[in-house]
Design a protein around this motif. Structure first.
Motif, short mmCIF file in Angstrom:
data_model
loop_
_atom_site.label_atom_id
_atom_site.label_comp_id
_atom_site.label_asym_id
_atom_site.label_seq_id
_atom_site.Cartn_x
_atom_site.Cartn_y
_atom_site.Cartn_z
N GLY A 204 101.73 104.06 -4.80
CA GLY A 204 102.47 104.44 -3.60
C GLY A 204 103.07 103.29 -2.84
N VAL A 205 103.22 102.12 -3.47
CA VAL A 205 103.85 100.98 -2.81
C VAL A 205 105.35 101.24 -2.75
CG1 VAL A 205 104.22 98.50 -2.84
CG2 VAL A 205 102.05 99.45 -3.66
N ASP A 206 105.91 101.34 -1.55
CA ASP A 206 107.30 101.80 -1.42
C ASP A 206 108.31 100.70 -1.19
OD1 ASP A 206 106.68 101.11 1.15
OD2 ASP A 206 106.94 103.11 2.01
N SER A 207 107.89 99.44 -1.12
CA SER A 207 108.84 98.35 -0.90
C SER A 207 108.17 97.03 -1.22
CB SER A 207 109.33 98.33 0.56
OG SER A 207 108.26 97.95 1.42
N PRO A 208 108.95 95.99 -1.52
CA PRO A 208 108.34 94.67 -1.74
C PRO A 208 107.59 94.18 -0.52
CG PRO A 208 110.60 94.71 -2.55
CD PRO A 208 110.40 95.98 -1.79
N GLY A 209 108.13 94.45 0.66
CA GLY A 209 107.47 93.98 1.88
C GLY A 209 106.07 94.53 2.06
N ALA A 210 105.84 95.74 1.56
CA ALA A 210 104.50 96.33 1.69
C ALA A 210 103.45 95.54 0.93
CB ALA A 210 104.54 97.77 1.20
N LEU A 211 103.89 94.75 -0.06
CA LEU A 211 102.92 94.00 -0.87
C LEU A 211 102.45 92.72 -0.21
CD1 LEU A 211 104.34 94.45 -4.48
CD2 LEU A 211 102.12 95.20 -3.63
N VAL A 212 103.08 92.34 0.90
CA VAL A 212 102.66 91.10 1.57
C VAL A 212 101.21 91.23 2.03
CG1 VAL A 212 103.06 89.60 3.54
CG2 VAL A 212 105.00 90.51 2.26
N THR A 213 100.85 92.40 2.55
CA THR A 213 99.49 92.61 3.07
C THR A 213 98.76 93.76 2.38
OG1 THR A 213 100.38 94.06 4.81
CG2 THR A 213 100.11 91.71 5.34
N HIS A 214 99.31 94.28 1.30
CA HIS A 214 98.70 95.45 0.64
C HIS A 214 97.35 95.07 0.01
CE1 HIS A 214 98.26 98.96 -1.98
NE2 HIS A 214 99.23 99.53 -1.27
N PRO A 215 96.35 95.96 0.09
CA PRO A 215 95.04 95.64 -0.51
C PRO A 215 95.11 95.38 -2.01
CG PRO A 215 94.88 97.56 0.95
CD PRO A 215 96.34 97.23 0.84
N ALA A 216 96.11 95.95 -2.68
CA ALA A 216 96.22 95.79 -4.13
C ALA A 216 97.07 94.58 -4.52
CB ALA A 216 96.80 97.05 -4.76
N ARG A 217 97.47 93.76 -3.55
CA ARG A 217 98.35 92.63 -3.87
C ARG A 217 97.75 91.74 -4.96
NH1 ARG A 217 102.26 89.04 -1.65
NH2 ARG A 217 101.93 86.92 -2.41
N GLY A 218 96.49 91.35 -4.80
CA GLY A 218 95.86 90.45 -5.76
C GLY A 218 95.80 91.06 -7.15
N ALA A 219 95.42 92.33 -7.22
CA ALA A 219 95.31 93.00 -8.53
C ALA A 219 96.68 93.14 -9.18
CB ALA A 219 94.65 94.37 -8.35
N LEU A 220 97.71 93.45 -8.39
CA LEU A 220 99.05 93.62 -8.96
C LEU A 220 99.62 92.27 -9.41
CD1 LEU A 220 100.58 96.31 -6.59
CD2 LEU A 220 99.98 96.59 -9.00
#
Length: 385
Positions: free
Chosen positions: A267-283
């Motif tokens: 459900g990540v809807d934009s690149p910006g959401a990945l800056v602080t998303h909990p799944a950032r490290g895993a992705l």
């Protein structure tokens, strides 16, 4: 067309085998690569109902149309063809006569090993590598965009966004492929299973926990996971076999082969959401592992990367043998180097002894430098930029 790094390997194998098999997930560029590498060969898709019916009715006549060989797409749709091909290539004894493509590795490899063993050179093709996107001027401007968009060719040669494309890709995959490979009564439940797998990308595989979260048994979870493996949507990274005097974890780690697909499923809807998303490290770890797999498979080599973890939690994200020694790679999604990052790699090096190369750290920032006995590479440097 973006030049593919697997093409020289494909042509090399075609000089030494009468049949070359090109496998990989749907829409990874297999057909485009095959037609580019062998422009003089006729192309036939066995997903075309007319061609498939002809092949079923008269295989001898079907193959007789191609006296100089052909590119046969989605051959797993017609497994009887392998026996006929064996007779043709054994009689003609020409290298590179037929090029086979397929998106179900288990079905395709079953046909190859049963009837074409020793006659087939195989290349596995994942979506575009960052080192292919860079020279084409298509590499993402940020690591977040690279993770979010993923690497399927359609997202770089069409005017379509990842959300629209992945929604239709998953729907098509479920409708076409899952029903061919396994009897799934509840498609919504299978889709939930796929999303739960995405949430576990980069983690040790726990089938009991995965099944419980999806309301299915561990046996069913194992079966459904094999479907995702067969279609190249996920890969299981095996633990390295040497223990260096430590008790090892023997469970594999689960990774999606495309970070963009995993991000969409989460459900990540934009690149910006990945800056602080909990799944950032895993992705980010998923993105890096996929890039390492592409580098290996594009050269026509089998999977030769592993991870290492002992029973008290010491871990190295990626480990592989080289002629010069063992190479360890730690993966960090942060964009700024942190002083404690080399600790895990140095700890592993102390266990491994002398037969090791300086550990490497791949991180979400940019630049290439040495720090505390480790080689540090930014995500762009991993892509060769």
């Amino acid at each position: 067309m973006i030049p593919r790094q697997a093409e020289p390997s494909l042509l090399r194998l075609a000089r030494g085998f009468p049949v070359v098999a090109l496998t990989g997930p749907r829409q990874s560029g297999k057909t485009t690569l095959a037609r580019s590498a062998f422009p003089g060969k006729p192309y036939v898709s066995l997903e075309n109902p007319v061609e498939r019916e002809f092949a079923l009715r008269d295989m001898r006549g079907f193959l007789a149309r191609f006296p100089q060989g052909a590119i046969l797409d989605e051959v797993q749709r017609h497994p009887e063809i392998f026996s006929w091909l064996q007779g043709v290539v054994d009689e003609n004894r020409r290298m590179g006569e037929f090029v086979l493509t397929g998106s179900h590795q288990f079905d395709l490899m079953a046909g190859i090993t049963q009837t074409l063993a020793g006659r087939v050179g195989r290349i596995e093709l994942l979506p575009l590598a960052a080192s292919e996107l860079g020279p084409a001027g298509l590499l993402a401007s940020s690591v977040e965009e690279a993770m979010w968009r993923g690497a399927f060719p359609a997202l770089y040669d069409r005017d379509i966004g990842p959300a629209d494309w992945f929604a239709n890709y998953v729907a098509t995959y479920v409708e076409r492929d899952v029903r061919q490979l396994v009897a799934v009564r509840d498609l919504a439940q299978f889709q939930k299973f796929v999303r739960m797998c995405a949430a576990r990308s980069g983690q040790l595989l726990n089938l009991a926990s995965l099944g419980a979260d999806c309301g299915i048994t561990a046996v069913t979870a194992r079966h459904w996971l094999s479907v995702l493996e067969a279609s190249y949507l996920v890969v299981l990274l095996r633990p390295y076999h040497r223990n260096f005097g430590k008790r090892l974890v023997k469970t594999p780690k689960l990774y999606f082969t495309d970070s963009g697909l995993a991000a969409w499923l989460l459900g990540v809807d934009s690149p910006g959401a990945l800056v602080t998303h909990p799944a950032r490290g895993a992705l980010f770890e998923t993105w890096v592992v996929a890039e390492l797999l592409k580098h290996t498979w594009n050269q026509g080599r089998p999977t030769d990367i592993f991870f290492w973890r002992d029973n008290v939690g010491h871990e190295v994200d990626v480990l592989f043998d080289t002629p010069a020694g063992l190479q360890a790679i730690e993966i960090k999604s942060g964009t700024t180097f942190a002083a404690d990052w080399p600790a895990a790699a140095r700890k592993w090096a102390s266990f491994a002894g002398e037969e090791v190369l300086p550990p490497a750290i791949v991180y979400g920032g940019e630049g290439r430098f040495d720090r505390e006995g480790c080689r540090v590479l930014g995500w762009r440097e991993l892509a060769g930029q």
